[in-house]
Design an enzyme around this catalytic site. Sequence first.
Site, PDB file in Angstrom:
ATOM      1  N   ASN A  33      27.841  20.360  23.644  1.00  0.00           N
ATOM      2  CA  ASN A  33      28.539  19.237  23.145  1.00  0.00           C
ATOM      3  C   ASN A  33      30.457  19.023  24.326  1.00  0.00           C
ATOM      4  OD1 ASN A  33      29.692  17.118  22.551  1.00  0.00           O
ATOM      5  ND2 ASN A  33      29.828  17.696  20.347  1.00  0.00           N
ATOM      6  N   ASP A  34      30.336  20.173  23.824  1.00  0.00           N
ATOM      7  CA  ASP A  34      32.475  20.520  24.026  1.00  0.00           C
ATOM      8  C   ASP A  34      31.893  20.285  25.637  1.00  0.00           C
ATOM      9  OD1 ASP A  34      33.291  19.864  22.135  1.00  0.00           O
ATOM     10  OD2 ASP A  34      33.617  22.210  21.297  1.00  0.00           O
ATOM     11  N   VAL A  35      31.385  21.303  26.142  1.00  0.00           N
ATOM     12  CA  VAL A  35      31.268  21.702  27.798  1.00  0.00           C
ATOM     13  C   VAL A  35      31.187  19.871  29.139  1.00  0.00           C
ATOM     14  CG1 VAL A  35      30.464  24.023  27.228  1.00  0.00           C
ATOM     15  CG2 VAL A  35      29.325  22.418  27.873  1.00  0.00           C
TER      16      VAL A  35
END
Lengths: 89, 457
Positions: free
Chosen positions: B383-385
Site C-alpha cells: 500500500n504505502d510503497v
Amino acid sequence: MDINILTVFILAIFVGFEIITKVPPTLHTPLMSGSNAISGIAIVGAIISTKISGEVGSYLGLIAVIFATINVIGGFMVTDRMLKMFKRK
Amino acid sequence: MINFSSIAYVLASVLFILGIKKLSHPKTARDGNFIAAFGMLIAIVATLISYGQIDFKLIIIGMIIGAIIGATFAIKVEMTQMPQMVAIFNGFGGGASALVAAAEFLNSSTITTFTMSTIIISIFIGTLTLTGSFIAFGKLQGFISGQPIVFPGQQVLNAILAIALLVAGFFVVETSGEMNFFFVVLAISAILGVTLTIPIGGADMPVVISLLNSYSGIAAAATGFVLMNNGLIISGALVGASGLILTNIMCKGMNRSLANVIFGAVGLEQESSGSGTEKQISIKSYSTEEAAMIFDAAEKVIVVPGYGLAVAQAQHAVREVAEFLEKKGKTVLYAIHPVAGRMPGHMNVLLAEANIPYDQLKDLEEVNPEFEDCDVALVLGANDVVNPAARHDTSSPIYGMPILDVDKSRTVIINKRTMNTGFAGIQNELFGFDNSIMVFGDAKDMLQQLLKDLKEL
C-alpha cells in the site's frame, strides 16, 4: 587499556562496511540471519566464563552457552535453508 | 600475547570476512555461509582446548540444549515468520553477551576501571537487545499489538531512565562494583529495551530488527573488550556494521531519520484533520474474471508484493499465475521495495521459497523505468510503497519516500482484503486513479481464482 585492541575494533568496522555494502538487497535476510549466527561468537566468552569459580557465575555461563549456541546453530542452519532456495532461471 | 587460541580467532575472523564476502552473490552465498560456520567451529574448538579449568560438563549440557532449540527453530520456521525468528535470535545474542559480562563482574575480585566500564556497556547493550528483541518478536508474532504503544510522558520517562542509567553506571565504576548499583544498571537496561521498542509500529519493524541486529554485534564486541578477546571484537564489529548498514538502507527506503522511526510513533491512527484534505475517492472494483481478461491482453506484467502477500502465504499462488502468464509468452517481473515486508529482503526470501528465480526480482531503482511500458502492475498486499502522495503531498507522513511507479503502467490491479488504510494510516489516492482497478479478497484466494479464470479464457 591496550590500544591495539581498539585498533582492531575500528579496522574491523571498516572492513565490515566495505564487504557488507556489496551484499545485494536480494540477500539481505540471509545476511541478517548469517550475521546473527556470527554474533553467536559470544559463545567463546560463554565457554570462558564457565571457568571462573563461583556458583552463580557458572550458572550464568551455562545460560550464556545455551543462548549463544541457539544463535550459532539456528543462525547458520536457517541461513543455509534460505540460501538453498535462491535459484536462477 | 601469542598463543594457540589467538591464532585460531584470527583464522575464524578471516573466515567470517570471506564468508560475508561470498554473500555478495546468490551463486556463492551458500558456500559463504559454510565458510563462516567453519570459522565458528574453529573458534569454539580452540577455546575448548586452550582454556584450562572450564566446566566441560556444563558446557556440553548447554550446547546440547542450545543446539536442539536452535535447530528446531531453524527447521520449523516458516519463511513468512523469518522476521520474528531473526528478532528473537538477536535477543539471544545480546543476552549471551550480557550474561558473559555479568559472570565476569560477579566472579572477578579485582577489576580495572576500564574493564568495569566495558562490563557496564556490555550489560547495557546486551540486556537492551534482549528485552527489545523479545518485544519486537511479540509484535511480529501478534502476541502484542503491532500498533505503536504510546503514553503521555513516554519520551520524558526514557530520558529520565537514560540519565539514571548513566548515574548508576558511573557509581558501579566509582565504587568498584557495588552490587546495588549494578542491579540498577541491569534493571534500567531491561526497561529501556521495552520502552524504546513498544512505540514502534509494525511496518517500521525492518528498521528495528536491523538496529537490534547491530546491537547484538556491538554487545558481542563490548564483551570482547571485557575479556580482551580479538575474536569477539572483530566478529562483533562486523555484525554491528552490517546491522547499521541495513538500518540505514531501511531508513532511506522510507525517507525517514532513525530518530523519527524510534520516537515518531508513526502508524498511530491519527484524528482526521478535518481541513477537507480527506478526499473521497471513487474506486472501480472488478471480479477476477474481468481481471483475467486484462491479464490476457497484457504483454508485460510487474508484480508488486507487500506484507499482505506474506500474511496470506500467497507466494506459491503468485508463482503459479506468473508461470501461466509466461507460458503464454508474457514477461513477468517482480518489483521489490526496500521496506516491503517486515525485514530487509523479506519478500525476496518468500519468493525464492516459491521457486521464483532471483533474476526476476528487481529492486526499486532497477524496476521503476520498467513501469513505463508495463501493461499490468499487480499490487499484492502493498500500500504505502505505491502511494503517489509520497511524490507531491508535503503533508503526508510518507512524503519523500521513494515509491514504486506503478501508476505509470497502463493498468494497475490492486489486490487488498478491504479498503483499510495502509500502515501509515492514510488513504491511497492511487486506488482512485483512472487506470486503477481494485480486486478485493485474500491474496491467495484471489490468485487461485484468477488462475482458474485465466485457464478458462
